[in-house]
Design a protein around this motif. Structure first.
Motif, PDB file in Angstrom:
ATOM      1  N   TYR A 231       6.234 -19.878  78.813  1.00 21.26           N
ATOM      2  CA  TYR A 231       7.040 -19.016  79.679  1.00 21.26           C
ATOM      3  C   TYR A 231       6.635 -19.015  81.146  1.00 21.26           C
ATOM      4  CZ  TYR A 231       9.001 -17.273  75.362  1.00 21.26           C
ATOM      5  OH  TYR A 231       9.641 -17.182  74.162  1.00 21.26           O
ATOM      6  N   LEU A 232       5.655 -19.820  81.537  1.00 23.79           N
ATOM      7  CA  LEU A 232       5.282 -19.832  82.957  1.00 23.79           C
ATOM      8  C   LEU A 232       6.194 -20.808  83.682  1.00 23.79           C
ATOM      9  CD1 LEU A 232       3.074 -18.823  85.032  1.00 23.79           C
ATOM     10  CD2 LEU A 232       1.982 -21.044  84.643  1.00 23.79           C
TER      11      LEU A 232
ATOM     12  N   GLU B  48      -6.952 -14.632  80.166  1.00 25.89           N
ATOM     13  CA  GLU B  48      -5.536 -14.449  79.863  1.00 25.89           C
ATOM     14  C   GLU B  48      -5.378 -13.768  78.508  1.00 25.89           C
ATOM     15  OE1 GLU B  48      -1.487 -16.815  80.143  1.00 25.89           O
ATOM     16  OE2 GLU B  48      -2.913 -17.889  78.896  1.00 25.89           O
TER      17      GLU B  48
ATOM     18  N   GLY C   1      -2.501 -13.375  75.793  1.00 24.53           N
ATOM     19  CA  GLY C   1      -1.179 -13.931  75.463  1.00 24.53           C
ATOM     20  C   GLY C   1      -1.107 -15.396  75.851  1.00 24.53           C
TER      21      GLY C   1
ATOM     22  N   ARG D 205       0.707 -22.694  77.972  1.00 21.31           N
ATOM     23  CA  ARG D 205       1.253 -23.192  79.237  1.00 21.31           C
ATOM     24  C   ARG D 205       0.444 -22.671  80.444  1.00 21.31           C
ATOM     25  NH1 ARG D 205       7.486 -23.384  81.213  1.00 21.31           N
ATOM     26  NH2 ARG D 205       7.760 -24.711  79.397  1.00 21.31           N
TER      27      ARG D 205
ATOM     28  N   ILE E 295      -7.200 -14.919  75.031  1.00 20.43           N
ATOM     29  CA  ILE E 295      -7.116 -13.992  73.886  1.00 20.43           C
ATOM     30  C   ILE E 295      -5.699 -14.041  73.319  1.00 20.43           C
ATOM     31  CG2 ILE E 295      -7.300 -11.546  73.204  1.00 20.43           C
ATOM     32  CD1 ILE E 295      -8.823 -11.471  76.180  1.00 20.43           C
TER      33      ILE E 295
ATOM     34  N   ASP F 127      -0.998 -15.798  65.521  1.00 14.01           N
ATOM     35  CA  ASP F 127      -0.419 -15.662  64.176  1.00 14.01           C
ATOM     36  C   ASP F 127       1.048 -16.095  64.113  1.00 14.01           C
ATOM     37  OD1 ASP F 127       0.783 -13.614  65.569  1.00 14.01           O
ATOM     38  OD2 ASP F 127       0.213 -12.023  64.169  1.00 14.01           O
TER      39      ASP F 127
ATOM     40  N   GLY G  77      -7.484 -12.474  68.069  1.00 15.13           N
ATOM     41  CA  GLY G  77      -7.413 -11.095  67.612  1.00 15.13           C
ATOM     42  C   GLY G  77      -6.545 -10.257  68.522  1.00 15.13           C
TER      43      GLY G  77
ATOM     44  N   ASP H 108      -0.161 -11.076  79.461  1.00 15.90           N
ATOM     45  CA  ASP H 108       1.118 -11.550  78.907  1.00 15.90           C
ATOM     46  C   ASP H 108       1.052 -11.525  77.374  1.00 15.90           C
ATOM     47  OD1 ASP H 108       3.629 -12.620  78.765  1.00 15.90           O
ATOM     48  OD2 ASP H 108       3.058 -14.651  79.345  1.00 15.90           O
ATOM     49  N   GLY H 109       0.451 -10.455  76.826  1.00 15.27           N
ATOM     50  CA  GLY H 109       0.298 -10.347  75.370  1.00 15.27           C
ATOM     51  C   GLY H 109       1.391  -9.478  74.777  1.00 15.27           C
TER      52      GLY H 109
ATOM     53  N   HIS I 242       0.389  -1.638  74.545  1.00 15.98           N
ATOM     54  CA  HIS I 242      -0.322  -2.893  74.850  1.00 15.98           C
ATOM     55  C   HIS I 242      -0.625  -2.979  76.343  1.00 15.98           C
ATOM     56  CE1 HIS I 242       2.130  -4.289  71.225  1.00 15.98           C
ATOM     57  NE2 HIS I 242       0.887  -4.400  70.826  1.00 15.98           N
TER      58      HIS I 242
HETATM   59  C1  SAM Z   1       5.089 -14.382  75.817  1.00 14.75           C
HETATM   60  S1  SAM Z   1       3.836 -15.121  74.894  1.00 14.75           S
HETATM   61  C2  SAM Z   1       2.700 -15.668  76.155  1.00 14.75           C
HETATM   62  C3  SAM Z   1       3.203 -16.825  76.985  1.00 14.75           C
HETATM   63  C4  SAM Z   1       2.119 -17.601  77.704  1.00 14.75           C
HETATM   64  N1  SAM Z   1       1.357 -16.803  78.635  1.00 14.75           N
HETATM   65  C5  SAM Z   1       2.675 -18.829  78.410  1.00 14.75           C
HETATM   66  O1  SAM Z   1       2.211 -19.146  79.511  1.00 14.75           O
HETATM   67  O2  SAM Z   1       3.539 -19.511  77.860  1.00 14.75           O
HETATM   68  C6  SAM Z   1       3.026 -13.709  74.206  1.00 14.75           C
HETATM   69  C7  SAM Z   1       1.775 -14.004  73.386  1.00 14.75           C
HETATM   70  O3  SAM Z   1       1.072 -12.791  73.208  1.00 14.75           O
HETATM   71  C8  SAM Z   1       0.464 -12.769  71.940  1.00 14.75           C
HETATM   72  N2  SAM Z   1       0.222 -11.369  71.567  1.00 14.75           N
HETATM   73  C9  SAM Z   1       1.142 -10.430  71.239  1.00 14.75           C
HETATM   74  N3  SAM Z   1       0.533  -9.264  70.967  1.00 14.75           N
HETATM   75  C10 SAM Z   1      -0.804  -9.466  71.138  1.00 14.75           C
HETATM   76  C11 SAM Z   1      -1.959  -8.644  70.985  1.00 14.75           C
HETATM   77  N4  SAM Z   1      -1.870  -7.357  70.618  1.00 14.75           N
HETATM   78  N5  SAM Z   1      -3.171  -9.189  71.210  1.00 14.75           N
HETATM   79  C12 SAM Z   1      -3.293 -10.496  71.582  1.00 14.75           C
HETATM   80  N6  SAM Z   1      -2.239 -11.312  71.748  1.00 14.75           N
HETATM   81  C13 SAM Z   1      -1.000 -10.811  71.519  1.00 14.75           C
HETATM   82  C14 SAM Z   1       1.465 -13.502  71.049  1.00 14.75           C
HETATM   83  O4  SAM Z   1       0.807 -14.043  69.920  1.00 14.75           O
HETATM   84  C15 SAM Z   1       2.026 -14.566  71.995  1.00 14.75           C
HETATM   85  O5  SAM Z   1       1.336 -15.785  71.845  1.00 14.75           O
END
Ligand code: SAM
Length: 261
Positions: A19-20, A46, A48, A53, A71, A75, A109, A132-133, A139
């Motif tokens: 998504y970047l 970071e 998420g 990316r 981080i 899953d 985690g 970005d998690g 959150h």
């Molecule tokens: C929108 S994506 C991130 C996109 C990424 N930054 C990129 O550059 O493409 C969101 C990510 O956050 C993770 N995520 C969601 N909830 C989370 C949590 N509570 N702790 C850690 N990671 C989490 C998801 O597994 C997913 O991989």
């Protein structure tokens, strides 16, 4: 070197699902370079990762000199067999790009369960923290607290999806963060997708970094008031976005960089 990094952003990085988009990748690059040029050291973190990316951009720009900690729940794509393919796809992307993932610096985690010292013991104080998690209010509140507690004095937090109507609670979370800490933090830059904040002592430094960045000259710089500070909003006109999309869709990805000069 910047030409090499621009090629990486517009070409190689686009092969990683994620998504970047190039405008924010150019902001990341410009801010990381401004920090390095001025001896503002520290780790990069970071929350998420998805398939990496932004992580691989951090790895590329830091060039092995700074720790890049990431981080994620990892899953996504859980198979019936029990193989978790998000993580293996992430590792494969690193092999393919020649940017091997440092697995000692990956935390699998829930970020909301992490303590600040679990980050600083691995990566030191953080100079650039990308959030970005999870995209719900709890959150964003928890992740922004974790970032605040681990940030170097000169550190930046980049909040993703700040004004995306699909994720209204991110908007609330970032607004709460800025309202609660208005004396300490200020938004200095905004893009279509992200809001960049820093401690007030470094506000002028980062505004200058954005204003003077050669890689950001293609964007209109518009003053936008946001909860107690003037942020530079980097406006990316619709016409340029359309030209870029047409080029990418017609197989001219490696030339698309010219649209953003
Ligand atoms: C929108 S994506 C991130 C996109 C990424 N930054 C990129 O550059 O493409 C969101 C990510 O956050 C993770 N995520 C969601 N909830 C989370 C949590 N509570 N702790 C850690 N990671 C989490 C998801 O597994 C997913 O991989």
């Amino acid at each position: 070197m910047t030409a090499d990094l621009r090629k990486f952003i517009f070409d190689d990085l686009q092969t990683v699902e994620g998504y970047l988009d190039p405008p924010d990748a150019l902001v990341f690059l410009s801010l990381l370079q401004a920090q390095s040029d001025n001896g503002l050291n520290g780790g990069v973190a970071e929350i998420g990762v998805f398939y990496g990316r932004s992580y691989f951009l951090f790895k590329k720009v830091c060039n092995g000199e700074d720790k890049v900690l990431a981080i994620d729940l990892f899953d996504i794509d859980q198979q019936i067999s029990g193989d978790v393919t998000q993580y293996s796809r992430f590792l494969d992307n690193g092999e393919r790009l020649g940017l091997k993932v440092d697995e000692d610096l990956i935390i699998k985690g829930d970020s909301t369960q992490l303590r600040p010292n679990e980050i600083t013991e691995k990566a030191g104080r953080i100079r650039f923290f990308s959030i970005d998690g999870g995209h719900m209010l709890r959150h964003v509140l928890s992740d922004s607290m974790l970032a605040t507690d681990t940030l170097a004095d000169h550190g930046i937090i980049a909040f993703d999806d700040t004004f995306n109507p699909a994720w209204p609670e991110v908007t609330v979370g970032v607004s709460d963060f800025l309202r609660d800490r208005q004396e300490q933090f200020a938004a200095f830059c905004m893009t279509k997708y992200k809001t960049y904040v820093c401690r007030r002592e470094f506000y002028d430094f980062y505004r200058d970094a954005i204003n003077n960045a050669a890689d950001l000259m293609a964007f209109d710089h518009v003053e936008t008031e946001f909860l107690g500070s003037k942020a530079i909003r980097l406006h990316n006109p619709m016409t340029r976005r359309m030209v870029y999309e047409v080029m990418v869709r017609s197989g001219m990805r490696s030339l698309s960089e010219r649209v953003y000069r």
